[in-house]
Design a protein around this motif. Structure first.
Motif, PDB file in Angstrom:
ATOM      1  N   TYR A   1       0.366  -0.674   0.194  1.00 29.25           N
ATOM      2  CA  TYR A   1      -0.156   0.074   0.024  1.00 29.25           C
ATOM      3  C   TYR A   1       0.900   1.276  -0.231  1.00 29.25           C
ATOM      4  N   ARG A   2       0.814   1.861  -0.547  1.00 31.09           N
ATOM      5  CA  ARG A   2       1.567   3.866  -0.331  1.00 31.09           C
ATOM      6  C   ARG A   2       0.846   4.804  -0.255  1.00 31.09           C
ATOM      7  N   VAL A   3       1.797   5.365   0.567  1.00 30.15           N
ATOM      8  CA  VAL A   3       1.296   6.114   1.507  1.00 30.15           C
ATOM      9  C   VAL A   3       2.976   7.329   0.571  1.00 30.15           C
ATOM     10  N   GLY A   4       2.666   8.100  -0.152  1.00 30.14           N
ATOM     11  CA  GLY A   4       3.544   9.670  -0.424  1.00 30.14           C
ATOM     12  C   GLY A   4       4.079   8.764  -0.616  1.00 30.14           C
ATOM     13  N   LEU A   5       5.431   8.270  -0.387  1.00 29.82           N
ATOM     14  CA  LEU A   5       7.259   7.968  -1.092  1.00 29.82           C
ATOM     15  C   LEU A   5       6.934   6.539  -0.653  1.00 29.82           C
ATOM     16  N   PHE A   6       6.511   6.770   0.174  1.00 29.44           N
ATOM     17  CA  PHE A   6       6.193   5.153   1.583  1.00 29.44           C
ATOM     18  C   PHE A   6       5.698   3.766   0.835  1.00 29.44           C
ATOM     19  N   GLU A   7       6.606   3.031   0.776  1.00 27.54           N
ATOM     20  CA  GLU A   7       5.698   1.440   0.583  1.00 27.54           C
ATOM     21  C   GLU A   7       5.278   0.218   1.717  1.00 27.54           C
ATOM     22  N   VAL A   8       3.921   0.039   2.160  1.00 21.81           N
ATOM     23  CA  VAL A   8       4.050   0.092   3.632  1.00 21.81           C
ATOM     24  C   VAL A   8       3.222  -1.978   2.669  1.00 21.81           C
TER      25      VAL A   8
ATOM     26  N   TYR B   1       4.537  -5.633   9.096  1.00 18.99           N
ATOM     27  CA  TYR B   1       4.837  -4.312   8.831  1.00 18.99           C
ATOM     28  C   TYR B   1       5.931  -4.168   8.248  1.00 18.99           C
ATOM     29  N   PHE B   2       6.162  -3.888   7.064  1.00 21.74           N
ATOM     30  CA  PHE B   2       7.309  -3.452   6.438  1.00 21.74           C
ATOM     31  C   PHE B   2       7.287  -2.474   5.268  1.00 21.74           C
ATOM     32  N   VAL B   3       8.139  -0.771   6.565  1.00 19.26           N
ATOM     33  CA  VAL B   3       7.393   0.001   5.321  1.00 19.26           C
ATOM     34  C   VAL B   3       8.968   0.645   4.987  1.00 19.26           C
ATOM     35  N   LYS B   4       9.144   1.044   3.046  1.00 21.68           N
ATOM     36  CA  LYS B   4      10.712   1.203   3.025  1.00 21.68           C
ATOM     37  C   LYS B   4       9.905   2.455   2.041  1.00 21.68           C
ATOM     38  N   THR B   5      11.293   3.284   3.379  1.00 23.14           N
ATOM     39  CA  THR B   5      10.926   4.653   2.930  1.00 23.14           C
ATOM     40  C   THR B   5      12.098   5.185   1.973  1.00 23.14           C
ATOM     41  N   PRO B   6      12.193   5.934   1.150  1.00 27.84           N
ATOM     42  CA  PRO B   6      13.185   6.782  -0.036  1.00 27.84           C
ATOM     43  C   PRO B   6      14.943   6.281   0.681  1.00 27.84           C
TER      44      PRO B   6
ATOM     45  N   LYS C   1      15.359   4.165   4.290  1.00 23.39           N
ATOM     46  CA  LYS C   1      15.557   3.000   5.423  1.00 23.39           C
ATOM     47  C   LYS C   1      14.375   2.417   4.972  1.00 23.39           C
ATOM     48  N   ASN C   2      14.928   0.960   5.524  1.00 22.27           N
ATOM     49  CA  ASN C   2      13.588   0.284   5.362  1.00 22.27           C
ATOM     50  C   ASN C   2      13.672  -0.491   6.578  1.00 22.27           C
ATOM     51  N   ILE C   3      12.105  -0.303   6.988  1.00 25.19           N
ATOM     52  CA  ILE C   3      12.090  -0.688   8.442  1.00 25.19           C
ATOM     53  C   ILE C   3      10.328  -1.121   8.941  1.00 25.19           C
ATOM     54  N   LEU C   4      11.108  -2.393   9.800  1.00 28.58           N
ATOM     55  CA  LEU C   4      10.130  -3.157  10.342  1.00 28.58           C
ATOM     56  C   LEU C   4       8.734  -3.139  10.924  1.00 28.58           C
ATOM     57  N   VAL C   5       7.802  -2.706  11.192  1.00 25.31           N
ATOM     58  CA  VAL C   5       6.896  -2.961  12.538  1.00 25.31           C
ATOM     59  C   VAL C   5       6.141  -4.163  13.253  1.00 25.31           C
ATOM     60  N   ASP C   6       6.859  -5.200  14.083  1.00 23.38           N
ATOM     61  CA  ASP C   6       6.754  -5.917  14.654  1.00 23.38           C
ATOM     62  C   ASP C   6       7.532  -7.111  13.904  1.00 23.38           C
ATOM     63  N   ALA C   7       7.686  -8.641  14.593  1.00 21.56           N
ATOM     64  CA  ALA C   7       7.806  -9.265  13.923  1.00 21.56           C
ATOM     65  C   ALA C   7       7.057 -10.492  13.719  1.00 21.56           C
ATOM     66  N   GLY C   8       6.596 -10.606  14.173  1.00 23.66           N
ATOM     67  CA  GLY C   8       4.963 -11.737  14.260  1.00 23.66           C
ATOM     68  C   GLY C   8       5.562 -13.085  15.170  1.00 23.66           C
ATOM     69  N   TYR C   9       5.070 -13.841  14.233  1.00 17.99           N
ATOM     70  CA  TYR C   9       6.013 -15.066  15.293  1.00 17.99           C
ATOM     71  C   TYR C   9       6.956 -15.905  14.999  1.00 17.99           C
TER      72      TYR C   9
ATOM     73  N   HIS D   1      19.074  -6.533   5.219  1.00 21.64           N
ATOM     74  CA  HIS D   1      18.743  -5.344   4.666  1.00 21.64           C
ATOM     75  C   HIS D   1      18.072  -4.306   5.752  1.00 21.64           C
ATOM     76  N   VAL D   2      16.897  -4.810   6.802  1.00 25.14           N
ATOM     77  CA  VAL D   2      16.017  -4.346   7.901  1.00 25.14           C
ATOM     78  C   VAL D   2      17.577  -3.268   8.449  1.00 25.14           C
ATOM     79  N   ASP D   3      16.524  -2.261   8.157  1.00 21.81           N
ATOM     80  CA  ASP D   3      18.042  -1.221   8.993  1.00 21.81           C
ATOM     81  C   ASP D   3      17.329  -0.826  10.310  1.00 21.81           C
ATOM     82  N   ILE D   4      16.166  -0.636  10.525  1.00 21.28           N
ATOM     83  CA  ILE D   4      15.151  -0.236  11.966  1.00 21.28           C
ATOM     84  C   ILE D   4      13.731  -0.962  12.277  1.00 21.28           C
ATOM     85  N   VAL D   5      13.552  -2.171  13.311  1.00 17.45           N
ATOM     86  CA  VAL D   5      13.055  -2.309  13.414  1.00 17.45           C
ATOM     87  C   VAL D   5      12.382  -1.096  14.452  1.00 17.45           C
ATOM     88  N   LEU D   6      10.763  -1.549  14.747  1.00 18.62           N
ATOM     89  CA  LEU D   6       9.772  -0.609  15.581  1.00 18.62           C
ATOM     90  C   LEU D   6       9.228  -1.624  16.224  1.00 18.62           C
ATOM     91  N   LEU D   7       8.714  -2.010  17.554  1.00 17.47           N
ATOM     92  CA  LEU D   7       8.432  -2.734  18.738  1.00 17.47           C
ATOM     93  C   LEU D   7       6.582  -1.985  18.723  1.00 17.47           C
TER      94      LEU D   7
END
Ligand SMILES: [Zn+2]
Length: 288
Positions: free
Chosen positions: A31-38, A77-82, A84-92, A109-115
């Motif tokens: 899903y696109r959010v401006g320049l981000f891909e979520v 969720y994975f958020v690709k910004t121009p 950074k590669n950001i993971l939001v939570d890591a599931g099971y 390749h993951v730069d950031i994890v947000l929990l």
């Protein structure tokens, strides 16, 4: 603009499987959010049971969960910004890596994890053989959440994650919804959603005047908690606070027309929230 990468979820829903088949690397939705891909990374697709609902009345259940069950899933969720590669939570950690691979992302390749918080269905993919599964990632956790789990005798899995990422840990205090923003990274704000756990935090992504709120466990049972946000679940550490924050967040996203993504919103896991005059609560419409 939305891009559906996969559609095997229909098969999963029909089969009411609890787990996503590990072969179904197509369980991703971008899903696109401006320049981000979520991208939604589905860990499970199935049914939840009414037993988790606190104080749901027979009338509520009759109307919204007549079989005593409701659609439920688990997503990261994975958020690709121009930049950074950001993971939001890591599931099971069940299908996480195969789903990431499907969108061309290796763990390094993951730069950031947000929990959002540190329950097992959100941190299960953080470690491999006791070591960081994302060797180059910085880890962001709300201070309150960290302190809750770091306490002795509570949550060994969470303590192991904290220990393994110790040198890469960033602790922060989120803002209350609609108050002065706490910006963690360009286009990523941290917002308090306490109650489910003491430091449960949601992340508002913003790019080019578009927004998406990745709301973690603000809901567990969309079928019931959207029309009736006052219903808590047995997983909530402090149900009363979870209800207060859920109501405030729903009101804010409906009023400001901010789409949401949720860890327990069934695949594709992203959609719009609107007021529902018939229940006095809210309606959720999945993104296409
Ligand atoms: Zn959860």
């Amino acid at each position: 603009m939305r891009i559906v990468i996969g559609f095997l979820m229909i098969v999963n829903i029909l089969c009411m499987t609890v787990k996503v088949d590990a072969q179904n690397a197509e369980n991703v939705f971008t899903y696109r959010v401006g320049l981000f891909e979520v991208t939604t990374l589905a860990e499970s697709i199935g049914q939840g049971n009414k037993g988790i609902l606190i104080d749901a009345t027979p009338e509520m259940l009759q109307k919204y969960a007549p079989e005593g069950t409701f659609p439920n899933g688990t997503n990261a969720y994975f958020v690709k910004t121009p930049d950074k590669n950001i993971l939001v939570d890591a599931g099971y950690g069940r299908n996480l890596f195969i789903n990431l691979k499907a969108i061309g992302i290796e763990p390094e390749h993951v730069d950031i994890v947000l929990l959002t918080h540190m329950h097992g269905d959100h941190i299960g993919g953080m470690l491999r053989d006791g070591k960081p599964a994302f060797p180059n990632a910085q880890l962001y956790i709300a201070q309150k959440e960290h302190d809750y789990w770091a306490a002795d005798g509570r949550g060994e899995q969470a303590r192991n994650v904290i220990a393994a990422y110790k040198s890469k840990l960033h602790l922060f205090e989120p803002a209350e919804i609609g108050q002065k923003a706490v910006t963690l990274l360009p286009g990523i704000e941290a917002v308090a959603a306490y109650g489910h756990t003491p430091g449960h935090t949601v992340f508002l992504t913003k790019s080019n005047n578009e927004q998406l709120l990745i709301w973690g466990d603000v809901t567990h049972a969309m079928a019931i908690q959207m029309p009736y946000p006052q219903i808590a679940v047995t997983y909530d550490v402090t149900p009363k606070d979870a209800i207060t924050y859920r109501k405030a967040i729903l009101e804010y996203v409906a009023k400001n027309k901010i789409p949401v993504a949720g860890a327990h919103i069934i695949f594709p896991g992203i959609g719009a929230v609107t007021n529902d005059p018939s229940s006095g609560g809210y309606l959720f419409t999945p993104a296409k």
